[in-house]
Structure formats: structure tokens, C-alpha cells
Design an enzyme around this catalytic site. Structure first.
Site, mmCIF file in Angstrom:
data_model
loop_
_atom_site.group_PDB
_atom_site.id
_atom_site.type_symbol
_atom_site.label_atom_id
_atom_site.label_comp_id
_atom_site.label_asym_id
_atom_site.label_seq_id
_atom_site.Cartn_x
_atom_site.Cartn_y
_atom_site.Cartn_z
ATOM 1 N N TRP A 358 44.530 30.211 -14.619
ATOM 2 C CA TRP A 358 44.354 29.596 -13.296
ATOM 3 C C TRP A 358 42.898 29.649 -12.867
ATOM 4 O O TRP A 358 42.482 28.969 -11.930
ATOM 5 C CB TRP A 358 45.261 30.269 -12.251
ATOM 6 N N ASP A 359 42.105 30.436 -13.581
ATOM 7 C CA ASP A 359 40.677 30.547 -13.296
ATOM 8 C C ASP A 359 40.021 29.168 -13.202
ATOM 9 O O ASP A 359 39.140 28.940 -12.383
ATOM 10 C CB ASP A 359 39.961 31.307 -14.432
ATOM 11 N N GLU A 489 47.052 41.907 -9.368
ATOM 12 C CA GLU A 489 47.976 42.339 -10.422
ATOM 13 C C GLU A 489 48.256 43.841 -10.377
ATOM 14 O O GLU A 489 48.956 44.362 -11.238
ATOM 15 C CB GLU A 489 47.430 41.924 -11.795
ATOM 16 N N GLN A 603 42.066 42.431 -6.832
ATOM 17 C CA GLN A 603 41.213 41.275 -6.534
ATOM 18 C C GLN A 603 41.776 40.571 -5.311
ATOM 19 O O GLN A 603 42.920 40.824 -4.927
ATOM 20 C CB GLN A 603 41.182 40.330 -7.727
HETATM 21 C C1 BGC Z 1 42.814 38.538 -13.498
HETATM 22 C C2 BGC Z 1 43.446 37.159 -13.465
HETATM 23 C C3 BGC Z 1 42.664 36.243 -14.367
HETATM 24 C C4 BGC Z 1 42.497 36.819 -15.770
HETATM 25 C C5 BGC Z 1 41.584 35.992 -16.640
HETATM 26 C C6 BGC Z 1 42.726 39.023 -14.935
HETATM 27 O O1 BGC Z 1 42.110 40.277 -14.966
HETATM 28 O O2 BGC Z 1 43.580 39.445 -12.738
HETATM 29 O O3 BGC Z 1 43.453 36.654 -12.142
HETATM 30 O O4 BGC Z 1 43.313 35.005 -14.451
HETATM 31 O O5 BGC Z 1 41.939 38.112 -15.691
HETATM 32 O O6 BGC Z 1 40.305 35.908 -16.073
#
Ligand code: BGC
Length: 772
Positions: A358-359, A489, A603
Site C-alpha cells: 500500500w506504500d 501493526e 506508525q
Molecule cells: C509497515 C507497512 C508497510 C511495510 C512495507 C511495514 O513495516 O508497517 O505499513 O507497508 O512495512 O514498507
């Protein structure tokens, strides 16, 4: 503490002095890419020290069989990985039997430079071999952004204290593997190879996915600028071809190897044409010559900078940091192909598999929207459009019906690759980011027809998912969304994550607006979309409206803040400053169980929503939520600080904004997290761009108009950035007391500054004091 071993320079990344311990980091930092392929800064010569060989081809991947401890129904069977592919840079040098290997030779005057303005890598050093032979080396290479299937090397060396025989080997090696291979398998099989004097090629096929890649090489040797007539010996072994030239060296003469490689894949050619294409391209590169190819490439980079550069006056480290980020973003995605996307590490390492997250939608899109022609961002959107079928299948696998789509958390070809239940099944907010990206694209470009042609179809499928994912709670007399993971997360399986509920409702609301808009502007196309998607408008809109009006949104009336999820206030109310600094980052020190029970936020979560939907809230509300959440946030995702910079700038917290900015801008250059050897944080680099333009520049698009509310950090004298805006190319310079807008495009642009409206004609330059 972080390691700092690179010199500060506005346009270059410079490493001076040889320290083998820094080499794996530099291999990431000095990576090259041209959107089609990428190459870590591995040495051309053989190197027996620690190194991660990395040569990647965009869109060419392998589905590595999933490895999990405990299988759960619905898990994907594989994780698609971008592949380490043919080593085309290889050159082996030996002098009377002694190999040049930087790990064993004595190295002095080592200098490595990533030239960001012109897009090349330069390395110079003096080496002393075990028997005392000394030579001076200068190696330059680039991956052409004009001919994006070509890589070129100019390798020069001068024997300083010896004459005699040299053996120079140019090779292609397709017998490579990924370090992250789950079962220690090799992912490539040889298809064909051939070798003849001064040329060679190797073709290989990926197992399972069947991508075929042909690489062809050509080279020439020169002594003091004059071609050396020679006939090399040739040899081959499994997936490998080489040319070995034996030439007599004269002390003090300079020898140059020009090596050209073409790498082409079955993504772009019929399999039967690959070999010919690779050879023809390598041959053409040799004919054109290094200088010509280099000059075209450098000119194209300079042109790219004219729409994407950011100039920070008064802070050289920040200047270098932002240019590095922009450079890497432009190396990773050039927008020429809607099948390609942006992995969190781009082409700089194996971590995250080079797959799409989703980045892209949440963080990268704004950068490409503002700094490239609109087809670049449009191609990022089309990537998801093309994968809609797979997103629908993905949702079906989980039990959803009737065309509901759940886009994957991690993907190459549209299929889900992620295999942790709390992310795969629960981190469904990603669907919202994909809808939001369509909104973002349309509000920036004004391309409403995109909605009729592609966007609405995606929106309808996402809305169908949300309407099936919510359920009616009789106890609350509200719709609820249970068992989700938000962007944070460090919480799993929560009920009513505020952000997810918010973005779900917003998707429904905005889709209703889009339908009304298309009815006005593109009624026939609208009817087509309805037919294609079998959409029963009246009934659906009634249902959606009912959900919109009755969705539960967790809120604390006492503090007047949104609650990240239900039960959030039951947690022990601590701040990140309460954590023993020796235990940070907590994800490396605490058990997962302790992290999940704690209040600490990985985050931006509620604040991510407030960033996306800032226009729904007043400043007081932004401030209350920021004051509540930021102190509890440990920013252990590189995607976190940027959102905080933008919000902090908006609510007048300049020091906080700058503090957060420093955490994002030089994350990789200064290796804050001690992990840069694994690759660069490409997607968070786009967040750094957002921090500058949307944070300190205060750029917003409100009702189809550009607006600025600048908040220049104390430490900076002025800030310049460029925005492509509907035919205008606006170069914006923010000073402490005024803003200058120069329109280098061919359309008049209107914009707002601190609540006043202005317009700037093509060719005009406008200076506006803030306090007039
Ligand atoms: C983040 C996610 C992100 C992923 C890839 C993870 O550590 O929590 O939001 O999509 O890294 O960058």
C-alpha cells in the site's frame, strides 16, 4: 547512535577511504536503477569479502514457496520475489596470475561517488597486490534511462610500477541465486548461451513463472585511448560465458575496458526474438560508444531534475538527503510500463521481495503526481486496475461474493503473497488507500475521464468489499468492523479501528459522488460501467447510505479524540518517553506479546486518517489528536515520521516537524536503523518528499485548486520545489517572509496562499510577501 561515513555534498554521495565493513551498506546506497532494471553497487572485479550480489529486472519474479510454521486456510502458497538476475557487470583482472580482489589487496585513495545529477557511479582507488604490483583504477557505470535495457561500464586502470601480461575477463553470469530463497533453490534455468570473441550471451528462464531473460555483452579494450587489436579466448560453463583477453601492459599506460550489456525480457519481447534483441542492442551500444550513451543519459537525468528537484538553502545535509531520496525514486519507477510498480526496497535489495505494498498509493503517488507527466501516476493506478480480477478472486478465497475486491497486502501480479494472518486477512485498510489514490490522482490532474474508464470499476469492487466486511451490531445499533489490523501493526485483531472504518465510509461516500459526477459528464460510459459490473444502482446506494449514516466511530468525548480502536483507553496510558531507551526499538527488544498489549504505536494510524482527510477536521481537532497519539508513537516503520511532519507543520509545531523530518530525510544515508545493507527504504523516501512539499511547503489541493500554507523550518533560509500542475510547471520558492512562484509551463495556474487566491501566467514570476 548511527554510523556516518559519507561526505556531505549537494549533488553527490561520497565515500572516501576503504573500509570493508562499510561495503555492504554502500552496495545499497550507491545502487543504480532506470525503472527497468537495478543494480546494487557490487564491484565489477571479483570480491571475496561480504557482499550481496543484486541485479534486478523490474516485473520479473519468482513465486517462492511459502514457509510458515502453522498453515492457515487462505494463506497464499507462495511469496513472489524479485530476482537476483544475470551478473552483467563482471570483469576479472589478473596480472601475471594475481587476481585483483579489493578484499585481499591493499587499497589506498579509495573514492566512491554516486553522482545524482547525471546518474552514474564512479569509483577510483589504488591497489597493491600481494607481490607489490600497484595499479590505479577508475570505474564508471550507469544504467541508461534513455535506453533502459542497456548498462555500460568504463573501467580504466594504469599499472603504476610494473609492465607485463594482464588477463582481462569480461563475463555474463546467470548462475545466480537469491539470499532470501526459502528452500535454498536457484530460481533460474539456463535456456541458451553462446560465446565468440568479444561477445557473448546467456538466456535463462525463471522456474514456475517462465519469464525468459536474455543478456548479451560486448566490450572493447583501449590503450591510451587507442583500440587494442586482440583475439580473446572464450569459455563457457553452466549459465556463464566469458572472454579472456591477454594483453601486454606497459607501466604508466592507461587501459580502458568499455563493457556494454543489454538485458531484455519476455515481458517485452516474444521469446523467439529475445536473443536477437539482446545482441542487436548490445552491438548498437558498442557502436554508439560509451561517451555518446553517457551524454544522452546524463542529459536525460538533468532534464528529470528540472521537474523534480528540491533546493534547500542553509542546510547541506538536508539538501543531500532530499536529493538522494528523489534520485532513488526516479531510479525506481519511471512510469513507462503499467505492469511495473515500486517495492519498499526498490531495486536495492531482496527484502520485501520487490513486491508492491500500500506504500505505493499512500506514500509514493503524490511524488510522481507532482514531479512527472500525469501518465506516470496514471500507470501506477492502472497497475491496480489490471489486477482487479485477482483482487476479486482474492476476496472470493476469503468468502466474499458478488464482485467484492480485496487488494493484496503484498503482490507482484495481483495475487496475495503475504502470509501472516493478522496482515494478510486483517490489514484490509489497504483497499482504502487504493481508492484514495484514485481520488488523489483525479484531484491533481483533473482527469475525470479516468474515473469513467477505470476508476469507478475499482471503486465499486472495493465498496462491495466494505459493505460485506461490516456487520450490524444489535448491541451498539451501529455497523461495526471486527477483527482488523490498522496501519499500526503493533495491534492485531482489533474491533473498529477508527482509520479503517473512516476510510471505508469515505470510499462509499466518494463513490456515490463519483457516480453523480459521471452521470453529468460521461453518462454513456457510466452506463457501461454499471453493465460491466452488474451494478444495481438504486438498491446499492440506499444500502451504502445506510451504512454511512450508521457506522460506528470510536471516540472519547472527554479528551475529544478519535480512538484508534475499541478498548484503546483500557491500555496502560504511557508515552514513548517512558520506555527505557536501551529497549528501543521495541520490536528488537520486547516479545511480540508485550508489544501487542502495550499502548505503543508503530506508525501513524489515527493520524494517517487525519492526514488523508485533513480537510474534514479543524486545526483544534488535529492538534488534540496529534497531542494524544504522537507521544505514544515509536515510529518503528520508516513510513511514520513523514505523516507527523505534515501534521505538525500544519498545526504550528515547527520543532516537532523538524525533529521528525530529520528521522526520515537521512534514514538510509546515516543508517539510523542499522539495516541499510539490506536495501534502501524507497517508499519512505517518497514520504520525505511529502514532508518537504506538503509539510514545510504546506501544499494542498482543495476543491481542485493548489494551495500553500508554508512553514519553513528555522534552520532553512529558503526552500524551492517544483510542481507540475495542469500544464503549468511551477517553481515555488519559500522564504521566511515571502513566496515566489515562477511558471515555466505553458498554462496559467491559479493557486491559494494563506487563504488568498492568485494566478500566475505562463512565463510569469510572482513574489508574494506573507504579511501583505
Ligand atoms: C509497515 C507497512 C508497510 C511495510 C512495507 C511495514 O513495516 O508497517 O505499513 O507497508 O512495512 O514498507
Amino acid at each position: 547512535m548511527y554510523d556516518k561515513y559519507l561526505e556531505t555534498n549537494e549533488w553527490k554521495i561520497i565515500e572516501r577511504g576503504w573500509d570493508a565493513a562499510n561495503h555492504p551498506k554502500s552496495e545499497s546506497i550507491f545502487s543504480l536503477g532506470n525503472g527497468r532494471m537495478g543494480q546494487r553497487a557490487n564491484f565489477e572485479e571479483d570480491y571475496s569479502g561480504k557482499s550481496l550480489q543484486g541485479s534486478y529486472i523490474a516485473g520479473v519474479y519468482y513465486p517462492d514457496k511459502t514457509r510458515v510454521g502453522w498453515w492457515k486456510n487462505g494463506y497464499p502458497e507462495y511469496f513472489a520475489k524479485v530476482l537476483n538476475s544475470v551478473n552483467w557487470i563482471g570483469l576479472r583482472l589478473a596480472f601475471a596470475g594475481q587476481k585483483l580482489d579489493l578484499h585481499t589487496a591493499k587499497i589506498t585513495d579509495f573514492y566512491r561517488e554516486l553522482n545524482m545529477r547525471e546518474g552514474y557511479l564512479l569509483r577510483t582507488f589504488t591497489a597493491e597486490l600481494a607481490d607489490g604490483k600497484q595499479l590505479k583504477v577508475e570505474a564508471t557505470r550507469f544504467l541508461s534511462i534513455v535506453e533502459d535495457e542497456i548498462g555500460a561500464i568504463r573501467y580504466r586502470f594504469t599499472p603504476l610500477n610494473f609492465s607485463g601480461e594482464a588477463k582481462i575477463t569480461s563475463y555474463l553470469d546467470f548462475d545466480v541465486k537469491n539470499e532470501d530463497s526459502n528452500y535454498d533453490e536457484k530460481f533460474w534455468e539456463e535456456v541458451a548461451k553462446s560465446v565468440a570473441p568479444k561477445k557473448g550471451d546467456v538466456t535463462a528462464r525463471t522456474k514456475k513463472t517462465g519469464f525468459v531473460v536474455s543478456a548479451a555483452m560486448r566490450y572493447e579494450l583501449l590503450e591510451n585511448g587507442k583500440l587494442i587489436a586482440h583475439t580473446p579466448e572464450t569459455a563457457e560453463r553452466h549459465s556463464y560465458v566469458e572472454n579472456v583477453a591477454s594483453i601486454p601492459l606497459k607501466q604508466g599506460s592507461t587501459y580502458t575496458i568499455h563493457k556494454f550489456a543489454a538485458v531484455v525480457s519476455s515481458l517485452n519481447y516474444a521469446e523467439t526474438e529475445l536473443l536477437a534483441a539482446a545482441n542487436q542492442k548490445a552491438e548498437a551500444a558498442l557502436k554508439a560508444g560509451f561517451e555518446k550513451l553517457f551524454n544522452e543519459h546524463a542529459a536525460a537525468w538533468i532534464a528529470k531534475w528540472s521537474s523534480s528537484d528540491i533546493i534547500i538553502d542553509g542546510d547541506p545535509e538536508a539538501q543531500q538527503g532530499i536529493r538522494f531520496n528523489i534520485f532513488q525514486l526516479n531510479q525506481t519507477f519511471t512510469g513507462v510500463d503499467a505492469r511495473l510498480n515500486i517495492g519498499p526496497k526498490g531495486f536495492t535489495g531482496e527484502k520485501y521481495g520487490g513486491s508492491t505494498y500500500w506504500d505505493t498509493e499512500a506514500y509514493c503517488l503524490p511524488f510522481y503526481l507532482a514531479s512527472s507527466e500525469s501518465h506516470v501516476a496514471r500507470n501506477l493506478l492502472l497497475y491496480r486496475y489490471k489486477q482487479l480480477g485477482k483482487a476479486i478472486e482474492n476476496a472470493e478465497k476469503l468468502g466474499f461474493t458478488n464482485g467484492a475486491a480485496l487488494y493484496p497486502m503484498v503482490t507482484m501480479n495481483g495475487e496475495e503473497c503475504h502470509n501472516e494472518w493478522e496482515i494478510t486477512f486483517e490489514e484490509i485498510h489497504r483497499n482504502g488507500a487504493i481508492a484514495y489514490a484514485i481520488f488523489n490522482y483525479v484531484r491533481h490532474t483533473g482527469d475525470r475521464e479516468y474515473l469513467a474508464d477505470y476508476g469507478l470499476e475499482v471503486l465499486i469492487a472495493i465498496c462491495r468489499f466494505w459493505t460485506q466486511r461490516v456487520n450490524w451490531s444489535a448491541a451498539k445499533e451501529k455497523f461495526v468492523m471486527l477483527g482488523v489490523t490498522g496501519p499500526n501493526e503493533y495491534e492485531n485483531n482489533v474491533n473498529n479501528n477508527w482509520y479503517t472504518n473512516k476510510i471505508a465510509i469515505w470510499t462509499l461516500e466518494w463513490t456515490i459522488e463519483v457516480i453523480a459526477l459521471l452521470r453529468e459528464e460521461f453518462p454513456e460510459k457510466l452506463a457501461d460501467v454499471f453493465a460491466r459490473t452488474n451494478f444495481q444502482e438504486a438498491e446499492k446506494i440506499k444500502k451504502w447510505t445506510h451504512i454511512i449514516q450508521n457506522m460506528y466511530s470510536p471516540y472519547d468525548p472527554e479528551r475529544q479524540v478519535f480512538l484508534q480502536q475499541e478498548g484503546f483507553l483500557d491500555k496502560e496510558q504511557l508515552n514513548a518517553t517512558d520506555i527505557n531507551p536501551a529497549e528501543r526499538p521495541i520490536n528488537q527488544h520486547w516479545s511480540w506479546d508485550r508489544i501487542l498489549r502495550s499502548i505503543f504505536i508503530k506508525q501513524a494510524d489515527v493520524l494517517q486518517g487525519m492526514y488523508f482527510f485533513e480537510h474534514h477536521y479543524d486545526k483544534a481537532s488535529l492538534r488534540r489528536n496529534f497531542d494524544f497519539y504522537e507521544p505514544k508513537t515509536v515510529h518503528e516503520s520508516s513510513l511514520s515520521p513523514c505523516v507527523h511532519v505534515i501534521l505538525a507543520s500544519r498545526i504550528g509545531y515547527q520543532d516537532k516537524a523538524y525533529e521528525m523530518y530529520l528521522r526520515t530525510a537521512r534514514l538510509d544515508l546515516d543508517d539510523y536503523n542499522h539495516e541499510v545493507h539490506e536495501g534502501l527504504h524507497i517508499t519512505s523516501m517518497a514520504g520525505t518528499w511529502m514532508s518537504v512539499v506538503q509539510g514545510f511547503g504546506g501544499m494542498r489541493i482543495i476543491k481542485s485548486k493548489l494551495h500553500f500554507e508554508p512553514a519553513l523550518p528555522e534552520q532553512w533560509k529558503k526552500l524551492t520545489f517544483t510542481i507540475l500542475w495542469r500544464g503549468a510547471r511551477l517553481v515555488i520558492t519559500i522564504f521566511k517572509d515571502r513566496m515566489e512562484v515562477a511558471n515555466h509551463g505553458n498554462q496559467t495556474a491559479e493557486f491559494g496562499l494563506l487563504a488568498r487566491l492568485f494566478s500566475v501566467a505562463a512565463g510569469e514570476n510572482k513574489l508574494i510577501p506573507f504579511n501583505e
